[in-house]
Structures are given as structure tokens and as C-alpha cells.
Design a protein around this motif. Structure first.
Motif, PDB file in Angstrom:
ATOM      1  N   GLY A   1     -23.353 -31.572   2.383  1.00  0.00           N
ATOM      2  CA  GLY A   1     -22.137 -31.608   1.577  1.00  0.00           C
ATOM      3  C   GLY A   1     -20.944 -31.009   2.286  1.00  0.00           C
ATOM      4  O   GLY A   1     -19.828 -31.520   2.181  1.00  0.00           O
ATOM      5  N   HIS A   2     -21.162 -29.929   3.022  1.00  0.00           N
ATOM      6  CA  HIS A   2     -20.076 -29.331   3.793  1.00  0.00           C
ATOM      7  C   HIS A   2     -19.826 -30.164   5.054  1.00  0.00           C
ATOM      8  O   HIS A   2     -20.730 -30.831   5.567  1.00  0.00           O
ATOM      9  N   THR A   3     -18.599 -30.097   5.539  1.00  0.00           N
ATOM     10  CA  THR A   3     -18.230 -30.892   6.711  1.00  0.00           C
ATOM     11  C   THR A   3     -17.856 -30.047   7.917  1.00  0.00           C
ATOM     12  O   THR A   3     -17.569 -30.587   8.984  1.00  0.00           O
TER      13      THR A   3
ATOM     14  N   PHE B   1     -30.427 -18.999 -17.013  1.00  0.00           N
ATOM     15  CA  PHE B   1     -30.434 -20.369 -16.501  1.00  0.00           C
ATOM     16  C   PHE B   1     -30.905 -20.433 -15.043  1.00  0.00           C
ATOM     17  O   PHE B   1     -30.638 -21.406 -14.334  1.00  0.00           O
ATOM     18  N   GLY B   2     -31.601 -19.408 -14.604  1.00  0.00           N
ATOM     19  CA  GLY B   2     -32.009 -19.329 -13.216  1.00  0.00           C
ATOM     20  C   GLY B   2     -31.004 -18.531 -12.408  1.00  0.00           C
ATOM     21  O   GLY B   2     -30.217 -17.769 -12.954  1.00  0.00           O
ATOM     22  N   TYR B   3     -31.018 -18.714 -11.100  1.00  0.00           N
ATOM     23  CA  TYR B   3     -30.028 -18.026 -10.277  1.00  0.00           C
ATOM     24  C   TYR B   3     -29.267 -19.061  -9.456  1.00  0.00           C
ATOM     25  O   TYR B   3     -29.690 -20.210  -9.307  1.00  0.00           O
ATOM     26  N   PHE B   4     -28.125 -18.621  -8.928  1.00  0.00           N
ATOM     27  CA  PHE B   4     -27.200 -19.567  -8.311  1.00  0.00           C
ATOM     28  C   PHE B   4     -26.771 -19.088  -6.932  1.00  0.00           C
ATOM     29  O   PHE B   4     -26.917 -17.921  -6.576  1.00  0.00           O
ATOM     30  N   LEU B   5     -26.244 -20.037  -6.154  1.00  0.00           N
ATOM     31  CA  LEU B   5     -25.883 -19.790  -4.756  1.00  0.00           C
ATOM     32  C   LEU B   5     -24.510 -20.385  -4.490  1.00  0.00           C
ATOM     33  O   LEU B   5     -24.241 -21.531  -4.851  1.00  0.00           O
ATOM     34  N   ILE B   6     -23.636 -19.597  -3.867  1.00  0.00           N
ATOM     35  CA  ILE B   6     -22.326 -20.081  -3.463  1.00  0.00           C
ATOM     36  C   ILE B   6     -22.218 -19.999  -1.949  1.00  0.00           C
ATOM     37  O   ILE B   6     -22.765 -19.083  -1.330  1.00  0.00           O
ATOM     38  N   SER B   7     -21.539 -20.971  -1.357  1.00  0.00           N
ATOM     39  CA  SER B   7     -21.356 -20.990   0.084  1.00  0.00           C
ATOM     40  C   SER B   7     -19.892 -21.151   0.434  1.00  0.00           C
ATOM     41  O   SER B   7     -19.152 -21.875  -0.229  1.00  0.00           O
ATOM     42  N   ALA B   8     -19.470 -20.452   1.498  1.00  0.00           N
ATOM     43  CA  ALA B   8     -18.105 -20.545   2.013  1.00  0.00           C
ATOM     44  C   ALA B   8     -18.129 -21.349   3.301  1.00  0.00           C
ATOM     45  O   ALA B   8     -19.024 -21.188   4.133  1.00  0.00           O
ATOM     46  N   CYS B   9     -17.126 -22.190   3.475  1.00  0.00           N
ATOM     47  CA  CYS B   9     -17.117 -23.094   4.620  1.00  0.00           C
ATOM     48  C   CYS B   9     -15.704 -23.271   5.146  1.00  0.00           C
ATOM     49  O   CYS B   9     -14.725 -23.176   4.406  1.00  0.00           O
ATOM     50  N   LYS B  10     -15.612 -23.551   6.427  1.00  0.00           N
ATOM     51  CA  LYS B  10     -14.311 -23.777   7.041  1.00  0.00           C
ATOM     52  C   LYS B  10     -13.662 -25.081   6.587  1.00  0.00           C
ATOM     53  O   LYS B  10     -12.506 -25.341   6.909  1.00  0.00           O
TER      54      LYS B  10
ATOM     55  N   GLY C   1     -26.680 -20.260   6.602  1.00  0.00           N
ATOM     56  CA  GLY C   1     -25.565 -21.154   6.863  1.00  0.00           C
ATOM     57  C   GLY C   1     -25.240 -21.143   8.341  1.00  0.00           C
ATOM     58  O   GLY C   1     -25.375 -20.121   9.013  1.00  0.00           O
ATOM     59  N   SER C   2     -24.785 -22.275   8.860  1.00  0.00           N
ATOM     60  CA  SER C   2     -24.672 -22.428  10.302  1.00  0.00           C
ATOM     61  C   SER C   2     -23.408 -23.155  10.738  1.00  0.00           C
ATOM     62  O   SER C   2     -22.724 -23.811   9.941  1.00  0.00           O
ATOM     63  N   GLU C   3     -23.152 -23.048  12.030  1.00  0.00           N
ATOM     64  CA  GLU C   3     -22.083 -23.789  12.678  1.00  0.00           C
ATOM     65  C   GLU C   3     -22.295 -25.297  12.543  1.00  0.00           C
ATOM     66  O   GLU C   3     -21.332 -26.072  12.640  1.00  0.00           O
ATOM     67  N   ASP C   4     -23.537 -25.713  12.280  1.00  0.00           N
ATOM     68  CA  ASP C   4     -23.835 -27.138  12.175  1.00  0.00           C
ATOM     69  C   ASP C   4     -23.374 -27.753  10.853  1.00  0.00           C
ATOM     70  O   ASP C   4     -23.567 -28.946  10.608  1.00  0.00           O
ATOM     71  N   GLY C   5     -22.774 -26.936   9.978  1.00  0.00           N
ATOM     72  CA  GLY C   5     -22.231 -27.450   8.721  1.00  0.00           C
ATOM     73  C   GLY C   5     -23.224 -27.567   7.597  1.00  0.00           C
ATOM     74  O   GLY C   5     -22.906 -28.130   6.543  1.00  0.00           O
ATOM     75  N   THR C   6     -24.430 -27.045   7.780  1.00  0.00           N
ATOM     76  CA  THR C   6     -25.431 -27.136   6.724  1.00  0.00           C
ATOM     77  C   THR C   6     -25.808 -25.765   6.179  1.00  0.00           C
ATOM     78  O   THR C   6     -25.690 -24.746   6.847  1.00  0.00           O
ATOM     79  N   LEU C   7     -26.282 -25.810   4.955  1.00  0.00           N
ATOM     80  CA  LEU C   7     -26.905 -24.675   4.293  1.00  0.00           C
ATOM     81  C   LEU C   7     -28.376 -25.044   4.153  1.00  0.00           C
ATOM     82  O   LEU C   7     -28.699 -26.155   3.737  1.00  0.00           O
ATOM     83  N   ARG C   8     -29.262 -24.127   4.542  1.00  0.00           N
ATOM     84  CA  ARG C   8     -30.688 -24.425   4.477  1.00  0.00           C
ATOM     85  C   ARG C   8     -31.428 -23.361   3.679  1.00  0.00           C
ATOM     86  O   ARG C   8     -31.102 -22.177   3.760  1.00  0.00           O
ATOM     87  N   LEU C   9     -32.438 -23.803   2.931  1.00  0.00           N
ATOM     88  CA  LEU C   9     -33.290 -22.914   2.150  1.00  0.00           C
ATOM     89  C   LEU C   9     -34.664 -22.864   2.801  1.00  0.00           C
ATOM     90  O   LEU C   9     -35.236 -23.902   3.141  1.00  0.00           O
ATOM     91  N   TRP C  10     -35.191 -21.643   2.946  1.00  0.00           N
ATOM     92  CA  TRP C  10     -36.470 -21.426   3.614  1.00  0.00           C
ATOM     93  C   TRP C  10     -37.416 -20.689   2.667  1.00  0.00           C
ATOM     94  O   TRP C  10     -37.019 -19.754   1.979  1.00  0.00           O
ATOM     95  N   GLN C  11     -38.677 -21.072   2.689  1.00  0.00           N
ATOM     96  CA  GLN C  11     -39.671 -20.368   1.882  1.00  0.00           C
ATOM     97  C   GLN C  11     -40.027 -19.026   2.504  1.00  0.00           C
ATOM     98  O   GLN C  11     -40.274 -18.939   3.712  1.00  0.00           O
ATOM     99  N   THR C  12     -40.076 -18.000   1.681  1.00  0.00           N
ATOM    100  CA  THR C  12     -40.542 -16.707   2.164  1.00  0.00           C
ATOM    101  C   THR C  12     -42.030 -16.770   2.493  1.00  0.00           C
ATOM    102  O   THR C  12     -42.473 -16.260   3.521  1.00  0.00           O
ATOM    103  N   THR C  13     -42.801 -17.403   1.629  1.00  0.00           N
ATOM    104  CA  THR C  13     -44.226 -17.627   1.871  1.00  0.00           C
ATOM    105  C   THR C  13     -44.456 -19.123   1.939  1.00  0.00           C
ATOM    106  O   THR C  13     -44.420 -19.811   0.914  1.00  0.00           O
ATOM    107  N   VAL C  14     -44.684 -19.639   3.126  1.00  0.00           N
ATOM    108  CA  VAL C  14     -44.818 -21.078   3.317  1.00  0.00           C
ATOM    109  C   VAL C  14     -46.072 -21.608   2.625  1.00  0.00           C
ATOM    110  O   VAL C  14     -47.137 -21.003   2.692  1.00  0.00           O
TER     111      VAL C  14
END
Length: 342
Positions: free
Chosen positions: A13-15, A29-38, A285-298
Motif C-alpha cells: 500500500g505504501h509507495t 475490537f482487537g489491536y491496531f497498527l499505524i505506519s508512517a511513510c515518506k 517497516g523498511s526502505e523497500d516500502g513495505t510493512l511486514r508482520l512476523w510470527q513470534t512463534t513460527v
């Protein structure tokens, strides 16, 4: 679930580069995540799945800092258009816009959401009273270079800042005076305070350092194989994750400093990372323009990750240690199927 490969959910979604992120607390309603982008368009997502909820439209420059209050009813952003904005996170409407004289790099709410703390390239911290938005803010002066990160302490009677002048400083909210200073060997990359307010996590160079948030004494520092931009300590305080210039995510044992695992998922330097409030996943979050979610316990079933038990009788696996997990992501209006295999 030993032997499973870590496969993140990619939130598109980010560019442009994603430079900051923040989770809310767990809400009804669960929890939420906000991201900042250039790209100037901070995004709100469902925290456990990464599903896009909405984009806050209004900044006219790169957004460097973003945060949610505990209840996820308010969002705040800081940007290169010299403003910090407060938003209704449920309606997406702009509530306040606070002018600065330079780029706003970091924003943070007080626990009661009555105050907004900002740090900017003016080398100043400000606290705005959101119940009196027209009143002059309280100003904290002393840093000699750009401020990169700011945070209220748990009691909100102190604020903590990290800047390019190679210092972390602690300030008294009532007097706006500096009460302690931590000198670093190089400019800090990130600053995090644990949810219980007990430990400060600071990154600089190849190191992630941990400080007692009351005495400000260093507890330990742990070296990574590459320059580290960001780190987050798990709520259990048993391990932490970090990422930086070599595109990799690292997990280290907090007590021994041993590297537990490392893996590459991003295609650019990692700028920000944080654990979810329940500790089940972390976002990067990365220079590649993506936000990624990782499992703590795979391999566990959580969010969009669905663990599928192997059919041993039909010869799906040859050993009892093998297993597979699949998940479907619809983040950022795109769909992909993620499969984790032994």
C-alpha cells in the motif's frame, strides 16, 4: 513446530520507505497498527492481520512519525510539512494541526491522551495540551542536533528523547528542565520504552542497549553483525528483535545475548520494528516500502497464519517433527497465499 521457516505477511500500500510504526493496546475490537511513510500517507491497519482500514489524508510532505493512543481512538503524525497532526482514528478526520518551524520526526501521546509530545529538527521537544489546543505548548530545549525519537515515561511526569547529538535525555515535565543525560558513542537509531515502563531500548551502531528506566543505568548492550537502526524488546523481556542496514531481521536472547535466529524478508534497510501488545507478532517497516508482520512463534495459528496439522497416515510427512502452515493475506488491497513448510 521446530524446523518451520519464518514467512512474513507483507502489507502493501505504501509507495515509499516506511520509517515508523506503532501498535495500540488491546481494545474490545482487537489491536491496531499505524505506519508512517515518506509517501505522506500514514495508514491504519488491523494489528493481528495487517488488513488495511484507512489512510489519513492531509499531510503535504513525508510523514516521519506516527502513533496511536492506548485505545486506538486517536492517532498522531509528524511530518516534513512542519506539522504534527492529531486524528480521530475511528472516523479518519483531522482534529488538530500543530505548526512547527522544522520537520517533526516523532510524536507520542500521554497515557490519558490529554497531551501530545513532539520532537523535531528544531532540536526542541513540545508538549501540546489537547484539551486546550490553542494554548502555547510547553517547550524543552537543550539538544544540539535533530531529535529522532520522543516518549513519555509511564507516569507521564518525565519525557525521554533521543537525538543526533549522540544523547538520550530525560526531562521533568513540570519544570521542562533536563534531569539526566545518557551519552552514546554514536547517534541513536531508535528509542523504545517497555509497556510497563521499566526498560529503555536504544540502538546505535551495531549495538542494542538496554537501560533501567528509573535509574537510567545501562543494563547491557548486545552487538549485531550489521549496523542496527531499530529494536524492540518482547513483553516477556526474554528476547528482542532488531533490524538494520543488511536487510535482515535478528532475534537475540535478552539474557545471554546469543543470536536465536536471523532471516531476510525485506529488500532494503529496516527502519522500524515493534512487538504487538500480546507479543504474538512483530511488525517491521523498511526502505523497500513495505510493512511486514512476523510470527513470534513460527507455526502457531494466529491472525492470518493457519497451522495445518499434517496427515501422517497418508504419508504427508516422514517424521513427526515436520509440519506445515498456510495463511492468506489481503493486506493493502492485495491478496497472496503464504505457506510455511518444514
Amino acid at each position: 513446530m521446530a524446523g518451520l521457516r519464518q514467512t512474513p505477511l507483507t502489507c502493501s500500500g505504501h509507495t515509499r520507505p516506511v520509517v515508523d510504526l506503532s501498535f495500540s493496546n488491546v481494545t474490545p475490537f482487537g489491536y491496531f497498527l499505524i505506519s508512517a511513510c515518506k509517501d505522506g500517507k500514514p495508514m491504519l491497519r488491523q494489528g493481528d492481520t495487517g488488513d488495511w482500514i484507512g489512510t489519513f489524508e492531509g499531510h503535504k510532505g513525508a510523514v516521519w512519525g506516527a502513533t496511536l493512543n492506548n485505545e486506538a481512538t486517536r492517532a498522531a503524525t509528524g511530518a516534513a510539512d512542519f506539522t504534527a497532526k492529531v486524528w480521530d482514528a475511528e472516523k479518519g478526520e483531522e482534529l488538530h494541526s500543530f505548526s512547527h518551524k522544522h520537520i517533526v520526526k516523532s510524536v507520542n501521546f500521554s497515557n490519558d491522551s490529554h497531551y501530545l509530545l513532539t520532537g523535531s529538527n528544531e532540536k526542541l521537544l513540545r508538549i501540546f495540551d489537547l484539551q486546550k489546543p490553542d494554548a502555547e505548548p510547553k517547550v524543552f530545549a537543550g539538544h544540539t542536533s535533530n531529535i529522532k525519537a520522543v516518549h513519555f515515561n509511564k507516569e507521564c511526569n518525565q519525557v525521554i528523547s533521543a537525538a543526533d547529538d549522540k544523547t538520550v535525555r530525560i526531562w521533568d515535565v513540570n519544570t521542562a528542565k533536563e534531569i539526566h543525560q545518557i551519552e552514546l558513542p554514536s547517534a541513536p537509531g531508535s528509542l523504545e520504552l517497555t509497556s510497563d515502563g521499566s526498560i529503555l531500548t536504544v540502538t546505535y551502531g551495531h549495538f542494542t542497549a538496554f537501560y533501567n528506566a528509573e535509574s537510567f543505568e545501562k543494563i547491557k548492550e548486545i552487538k549485531a553483525p550489521a549496523p542496527i537502526n531499530t529494536a524492540s524488546l518482547h513483553p516477556s523481556k526474554n528476547f528482542f528483535v532488531c533490524g538494520g542496514e543488511d536487510f535482515k531481521m535478528y532475534k537475540f536472547d535478552y539474557f545471554t545475548g546469543a543470536e536465536i535466529e536471523s532471516f531476510k524478508g525485506h529488500f532494503g534497510p529496516v527502519h522500524c520494528v515493534g512487538f504487538s501488545p500480546d507479543g504474538e507478532l512483530y511488525a517491521s517497516g523498511s526502505e523497500d516500502g513495505t510493512l511486514r508482520l512476523w510470527q513470534t512463534t513460527v507455526g502457531t495459528t494466529y491472525g492470518l497464519w493457519k497451522c495445518v496439522a499434517p496427515d501422517i497416515d497418508n504419508g504427508d510427512i516422514t517424521t513427526s517433527a515436520s509440519s506445515s502452515s498456510t495463511a492468506t493475506s489481503t493486506s493493502g488491497n492485495s491478496s497472496s497465499v503464504i505457506k510455511v513448510e518444514a
